[in-house]
Design a protein around this motif. Structure first.
Motif, PDB file in Angstrom:
ATOM      1  N   VAL A  53      36.605  59.455 125.690  1.00 21.75           N
ATOM      2  CA  VAL A  53      35.749  60.240 124.907  1.00 21.75           C
ATOM      3  C   VAL A  53      34.603  61.230 125.763  1.00 21.75           C
ATOM      4  O   VAL A  53      34.466  62.432 125.368  1.00 21.75           O
ATOM      5  N   ARG A  75      46.283  65.166 125.858  1.00 24.14           N
ATOM      6  CA  ARG A  75      44.861  64.968 125.163  1.00 24.14           C
ATOM      7  C   ARG A  75      44.954  64.224 123.745  1.00 24.14           C
ATOM      8  O   ARG A  75      44.264  63.242 123.476  1.00 24.14           O
ATOM      9  N   THR A 109      43.735  60.519 123.154  1.00 21.86           N
ATOM     10  CA  THR A 109      42.761  60.386 121.923  1.00 21.86           C
ATOM     11  C   THR A 109      43.118  59.293 121.104  1.00 21.86           C
ATOM     12  O   THR A 109      42.117  58.664 120.574  1.00 21.86           O
ATOM     13  N   VAL A 153      38.800  63.172 112.193  1.00 21.82           N
ATOM     14  CA  VAL A 153      38.581  63.096 113.754  1.00 21.82           C
ATOM     15  C   VAL A 153      38.861  64.627 114.095  1.00 21.82           C
ATOM     16  O   VAL A 153      39.493  65.252 113.811  1.00 21.82           O
ATOM     17  N   PHE A 165      35.243  65.775 120.771  1.00 16.46           N
ATOM     18  CA  PHE A 165      35.577  64.490 119.921  1.00 16.46           C
ATOM     19  C   PHE A 165      34.345  63.997 119.188  1.00 16.46           C
ATOM     20  O   PHE A 165      33.231  64.102 119.600  1.00 16.46           O
ATOM     21  N   ASP A 166      34.821  63.943 117.620  1.00 19.81           N
ATOM     22  CA  ASP A 166      33.933  63.370 116.755  1.00 19.81           C
ATOM     23  C   ASP A 166      34.612  62.641 115.567  1.00 19.81           C
ATOM     24  O   ASP A 166      35.794  63.036 115.410  1.00 19.81           O
ATOM     25  N   ASP A 179      36.142  64.775 126.522  1.00 25.14           N
ATOM     26  CA  ASP A 179      36.360  65.646 125.435  1.00 25.14           C
ATOM     27  C   ASP A 179      35.153  65.922 124.401  1.00 25.14           C
ATOM     28  O   ASP A 179      34.771  64.969 123.859  1.00 25.14           O
ATOM     29  N   TRP A 236      38.888  66.673 117.658  1.00 23.60           N
ATOM     30  CA  TRP A 236      39.388  66.230 119.100  1.00 23.60           C
ATOM     31  C   TRP A 236      40.233  67.268 119.821  1.00 23.60           C
ATOM     32  O   TRP A 236      40.548  68.422 119.094  1.00 23.60           O
TER      33      TRP A 236
END
Length: 542
Positions: A290, A408, A412, A343, A296-297, A293, A345
């Motif tokens: 995390v 990625r 992720t 999500v 990322f959320d 990136d 990312w």
């Protein structure tokens, strides 16, 4: 291969025999096939009981055989570096075992992230104390942070280089909170908050990760080849042992030649997830991914009223749009009472991928083929994408935007699995589009390695950028009910861009999975979907 402390013999039958002898003469013998995760072990109890020693010695034996049989010079060099690293680790640990005393201290171990006893090693002219963790066998020493009682991993080198524990290196947010859970994914950020300042940042700290690589339980290592193979196939379309090695290298941060941990590092990553997605090792892996990136959320869009939580990930063409309306509406129609999470990312990688297409094809053609500016990409426009093939071939693996975006996506997926495993929900539904479908496939297969993790009720893959030529058994076993794969023959992105980037590989989002498993269901939506960006708007979930 022979040294004063370690020998490896490959029998004509293919059997590997690895011998280790301490400076005082304590013996250890490991035997088995290179494909065996755990070898047969016999010898002195002190050596046999040290997991770090056994696993590093067995890794050295495997890399010895791999280097001897490999014809590619770059891979031979890569394997040789791995061999030397594991051999050095074996030498360090077996020498320390000879000096063990009865003096112990308690503390959190930065090798296995458990609160354990550490046995002190007697050494001549030593300016600092070195220990061995009694749980994982890693060499440790007291953390250099003031008043910290935790243990740092060490290579038993110079005391002038400070060694900090996992908390003060920000390898893990918190030792004590590593097994904490949260009600839903909405509170995931609380799991990633660091308890201590990062004292290793900017220092001359030398990581001693090789000493702890592969100190996990045998049961945990059983998951590594399966997930590594799946990701290797997902990433580059490889199969068999090549897929496993490639996948594990990706998870480990790339090959040794590229400065990463290589295959052994990937094994440690996957095994960590399988061993304890919701504990210390899983927290370490998730936090590391995390932090790489910044985009990322996970956002809770729909609170829901008691249904199975739904998680959505998008991919190429949709990553720049803040509008999740179509995706959320699709999920709500099928799961009206479920909370819905989205999500975000890989913003950097996905933007680079889009820019690559524009640069090598031309803005108008790329936009048409991707379905961004037009609802239907014509054959004439799509055919103009053929110049992409030599562009991808010319690009190195590291610079190939498809490669970096897919790496990625896979990482992720592992991180998402780690967060899902630490929630109180019993089951989840996963929905993924394009490269977001890769995220969900990896997440599901990673979650399957932990029996305590939440189950995946169902998976919906839309225009999935995943190759047909892979093993589907892991995904079959990872879902409680069914995996629905919505594919369209009209998807120009998958037909031309994906195929060019993947050396002719066929995406399941264009022609279906075609696997002989009843719970992997192909749904042909060619009559409804005319382009890569139309799935959320045109598809009705099963």
């Amino acid at each position: 291969m022979a040294s004063s402390l370690l020998t490896v013999v490959v029998e004509p039958s293919g059997e590997l025999i690895c011998g280790v002898r301490s400076p005082k003469g304590r013996p250890l013998e490991l035997s088995g096939r290179a494909a065996d995760i755990e070898p047969r072990v016999r010898g002195d109890n002190m050596l046999c009981d040290n997991e770090a020693l056994v696993n590093n010695a067995w890794a050295a034996a495997k890399f010895f055989q791999a280097e001897a049989e490999e014809i590619d010079e770059k891979l031979k060099s890569d394997y040789l570096k791995q061999l030397k690293s594991h051999k050095a680790t074996v030498t360090t640990i077996v020498t320390l075992i000879d000096g063990l005393t009865d003096i112990t201290r308690e503390g959190w171990c930065s090798g296995c992230y458990n609160y354990t006893s550490h046995r002190q090693v007697a050494r001549e002219s030593a300016s600092f104390r070195v220990y061995l963790c009694e749980y994982c066998g890693s060499p440790t020493m007291g953390c250099a942070a003031r008043n910290c009682t935790s243990m740092a991993t060490t290579d038993s080198g110079s005391s002038r280089i400070p060694k900090f524990c996992g908390e003060h290196r920000h390898d893990i947010p918190s030792f004590e909170r590593a097994s904490d859970t949260i009600p839903t994914l909405h509170g995931y950020r609380s799991l990633l908050e660091f308890d201590k300042p990062n004292l290793a940042k900017g220092s001359k700290l030398v990581a001693a990760g090789v000493l702890t690589a592969g100190v996990l339980s045998g049961a945990a290592f059983m998951a590594a080849p399966a997930i590594g193979g799946a990701i290797g196939n997902l990433m580059l379309g490889y199969s068999g042992a090549v897929a496993t090695n490639a996948g594990l290298a990706v998870l480990g941060g790339g090959s040794v030649a590229a400065g990463g941990l290589g295959m052994a590092g990937g094994t440690a990553v996957v095994a960590a997830m399988g061993a304890a997605l919701g504990a210390g090792l899983g927290a370490n892996v998730t936090s590391a991914y995390v932090s790489e990136d910044s985009s990322f959320d996970i956002e809770n869009i729909i609170p829901g009223s008691g249904g199975t939580p739904v998680v959505i990930a998008r991919g190429f063409n949709t990553e720049k749009s803040p509008n999740w309306h179509e995706a959320v509406a699709l999920a709500q129609k099928r799961y009206p009472t479920s909370p819905v999470f989205v999500v975000t990312w890989g913003s950097k990688e996905l933007k680079t991928l889009a820019a690559f297409f524009v640069k090598n094809v031309g803005t108008q053609q790329a936009m048409q083929a991707a379905g961004v500016a037009a609802a239907h990409a014509s054959k004439a426009a799509a055919k103009k994408l053929t110049p992409l093939a030599p562009a991808f071939i010319a690009a190195s693996l590291v610079k190939n935007p498809w490669h970096t975006a897919k790496v990625r996506a896979d990482r992720t997926g592992v991180a998402l699995a780690g967060l899902i495993a630490r929630t109180d929900a019993k089951e989840y539904v996963l929905i993924g589009h394009s490269l977001g479908a890769r995220v969900m496939v990896t997440a599901a297969e990673t979650l399957k390695t932990d029996k305590k993790a939440p189950k995946i009720e169902a998976i919906h893959l839309l225009g999935a950028a995943v190759g047909q030529n892979r093993s589907w058994r892991q995904l079959k076993d990872a879902v409680k009910t069914q995996v629905f794969n919505y594919h369209s023959a009209n998807d120009a992105v998958l037909k031309y861009l994906y195929t060019a980037a993947m050396g002719g590989s066929v995406a399941i989002g264009r022609k279906g999975i075609g696997a002989p498993y009843e719970n992997l269901v192909d749904c042909d939506v060619s009559d409804e979907v005319g382009g890569h960006s139309e799935y959320f708007r045109k598809v009705t979930l099963k």
